[in-house]
Design a protein around this motif. Structure first.
Motif, short mmCIF file in Angstrom:
data_model
loop_
_atom_site.label_atom_id
_atom_site.label_comp_id
_atom_site.label_asym_id
_atom_site.label_seq_id
_atom_site.Cartn_x
_atom_site.Cartn_y
_atom_site.Cartn_z
N GLN A 52 0.83 -1.21 0.00
CA GLN A 52 0.00 0.00 0.00
C GLN A 52 0.86 1.25 0.00
O GLN A 52 0.58 2.22 -0.72
N SER A 53 1.92 1.25 0.80
CA SER A 53 2.83 2.39 0.85
C SER A 53 3.47 2.66 -0.51
O SER A 53 3.50 3.80 -0.98
N LEU A 54 3.96 1.60 -1.15
CA LEU A 54 4.59 1.76 -2.47
C LEU A 54 3.57 2.26 -3.50
O LEU A 54 3.89 3.13 -4.32
N ALA A 55 2.35 1.74 -3.44
CA ALA A 55 1.30 2.19 -4.36
C ALA A 55 1.02 3.68 -4.18
O ALA A 55 0.84 4.41 -5.16
N GLU A 56 1.00 4.13 -2.93
CA GLU A 56 0.77 5.55 -2.67
C GLU A 56 1.94 6.41 -3.14
O GLU A 56 1.73 7.48 -3.73
N ILE A 57 3.16 5.97 -2.89
CA ILE A 57 4.34 6.73 -3.32
C ILE A 57 4.34 6.89 -4.83
O ILE A 57 4.64 7.96 -5.36
N LEU A 58 4.00 5.80 -5.53
CA LEU A 58 4.05 5.79 -6.99
C LEU A 58 2.74 6.21 -7.66
O LEU A 58 2.69 6.37 -8.88
N ASP A 59 1.69 6.35 -6.86
CA ASP A 59 0.37 6.69 -7.39
C ASP A 59 -0.07 5.69 -8.47
O ASP A 59 -0.48 6.06 -9.57
N ILE A 60 0.07 4.39 -8.11
CA ILE A 60 -0.39 3.32 -8.99
C ILE A 60 -1.26 2.36 -8.16
O ILE A 60 -1.27 2.43 -6.93
N ASP A 61 -1.94 1.48 -8.83
CA ASP A 61 -2.82 0.52 -8.17
C ASP A 61 -1.99 -0.51 -7.39
O ASP A 61 -0.99 -1.02 -7.91
N VAL A 62 -2.40 -0.81 -6.18
CA VAL A 62 -1.69 -1.76 -5.32
C VAL A 62 -1.60 -3.14 -5.98
O VAL A 62 -0.65 -3.89 -5.72
N ASP A 63 -2.55 -3.47 -6.85
CA ASP A 63 -2.52 -4.76 -7.54
C ASP A 63 -1.35 -4.88 -8.51
O ASP A 63 -1.07 -5.98 -9.00
N ASN A 64 -0.68 -3.78 -8.80
CA ASN A 64 0.48 -3.80 -9.70
C ASN A 64 1.80 -3.97 -8.96
O ASN A 64 2.87 -3.87 -9.57
N ILE A 65 1.72 -4.20 -7.65
CA ILE A 65 2.93 -4.33 -6.83
C ILE A 65 2.90 -5.63 -6.05
O ILE A 65 1.94 -5.90 -5.32
N SER A 66 3.94 -6.42 -6.19
CA SER A 66 4.09 -7.66 -5.44
C SER A 66 5.29 -7.51 -4.50
O SER A 66 6.36 -7.05 -4.93
N VAL A 67 5.11 -7.89 -3.25
CA VAL A 67 6.19 -7.89 -2.27
C VAL A 67 6.22 -9.27 -1.62
O VAL A 67 5.23 -9.70 -1.04
N LYS A 68 7.34 -9.94 -1.79
CA LYS A 68 7.53 -11.27 -1.20
C LYS A 68 8.75 -11.22 -0.29
O LYS A 68 9.53 -10.27 -0.34
N ALA A 69 8.89 -12.26 0.52
CA ALA A 69 10.06 -12.34 1.39
C ALA A 69 10.54 -13.78 1.45
O ALA A 69 9.75 -14.72 1.30
N THR A 70 11.84 -13.92 1.64
CA THR A 70 12.43 -15.24 1.78
C THR A 70 13.63 -15.14 2.71
O THR A 70 14.11 -14.04 3.00
N THR A 71 14.07 -16.28 3.17
CA THR A 71 15.31 -16.35 3.94
C THR A 71 16.37 -17.03 3.08
O THR A 71 16.07 -17.50 1.97
N THR A 72 17.57 -17.08 3.59
CA THR A 72 18.62 -17.84 2.91
C THR A 72 18.98 -19.08 3.71
O THR A 72 20.10 -19.58 3.62
N GLU A 73 18.01 -19.55 4.50
CA GLU A 73 18.20 -20.77 5.30
C GLU A 73 19.45 -20.68 6.17
O GLU A 73 20.21 -21.63 6.29
N LYS A 74 19.65 -19.47 6.73
CA LYS A 74 20.76 -19.17 7.64
C LYS A 74 22.13 -19.19 6.97
O LYS A 74 23.16 -19.24 7.64
N LEU A 75 22.16 -19.12 5.64
CA LEU A 75 23.42 -19.08 4.90
C LEU A 75 23.76 -17.65 4.52
O LEU A 75 22.89 -16.83 4.28
N GLY A 76 25.05 -17.34 4.44
CA GLY A 76 25.51 -16.04 3.99
C GLY A 76 25.26 -14.93 5.00
O GLY A 76 24.85 -15.16 6.13
N PHE A 77 25.53 -13.68 4.57
CA PHE A 77 25.42 -12.54 5.49
C PHE A 77 24.00 -12.32 5.98
O PHE A 77 23.78 -11.96 7.12
N THR A 78 23.00 -12.56 5.11
CA THR A 78 21.62 -12.40 5.58
C THR A 78 21.27 -13.51 6.55
O THR A 78 20.58 -13.27 7.55
N GLY A 79 21.75 -14.69 6.30
CA GLY A 79 21.48 -15.83 7.18
C GLY A 79 22.10 -15.67 8.56
O GLY A 79 21.55 -16.14 9.55
#
Length: 160
Positions: free
Chosen positions: A116-143
């Motif tokens: 919703q925040s991104l849709a408001e910043i860009l003044d576009i429909d929220v249905d045009n924005i996908s936000v997903k998340a994942t982990t790296t299974e505790k590998l690497g710097f993010t892990g």
């Protein structure tokens, strides 16, 4: 009709703090981002995708990290500027697909607010924005919990 695809990637290390910014949303966390601006990795990756689709360089070219005017700047300003360049080049956003890569904090409870925040910043429909998340299974710097990364891809179409 002309179609352009752009992709972006960003990463920031964690440092002392009590929150992070993702997609323009303040998320409570036991760390903050080490960054010149607010460190919003998601917005930064979207900026690079938009700029890349128009062959306009990257976010660092438009907002140099050594320029004091961008110190602690809200990344929504960067995104609004990048989208204005997209429109100046005759394009509109078809869609944006993004992925946040982190072990912590958990992103899923925040994805709708971020979209919703991104849709408001860009003044576009929220249905045009996908936000997903994942982990790296505790590998690497993010892990190891040292930081967070984000990647984004966008589809732009000509206005005509």
């Amino acid at each position: 009709m002309s179609i352009r695809i752009g992709q972006g990637f960003d990463v920031h290390a964690f440092t002392d703090g009590d929150h992070i910014m993702l997609g323009g949303v303040r998320i409570t966390h036991d760390r903050g981002f080490a960054a010149h601006s607010d460190g919003d990795v998601l917005i930064h990756s979207i900026c690079d995708a938009l700029l890349g689709a128009c062959a306009l360089g990257d976010i660092g070219l438009h907002f140099p990290p050594d320029d004091p005017q961008w110190k602690d700047c809200c990344s929504a300003i960067f995104l609004q500027h990048c989208y204005s360049l997209v429109k100046q080049n005759g394009f509109i956003i078809g869609n944006i697909d993004s992925t946040i890569i982190a072990e912590q904090p958990k992103i899923k409870p925040h994805t709708q607010n971020i979209r919703q925040s991104l849709a408001e910043i860009l003044d576009i429909d929220v249905d045009n924005i996908s936000v997903k998340a994942t982990t790296t299974e505790k590998l690497g710097f993010t892990g190891r919990g040292e930081g967070m990364a984000a990647q984004a891809i966008c589809l732009l179409t000509s206005k005509a």
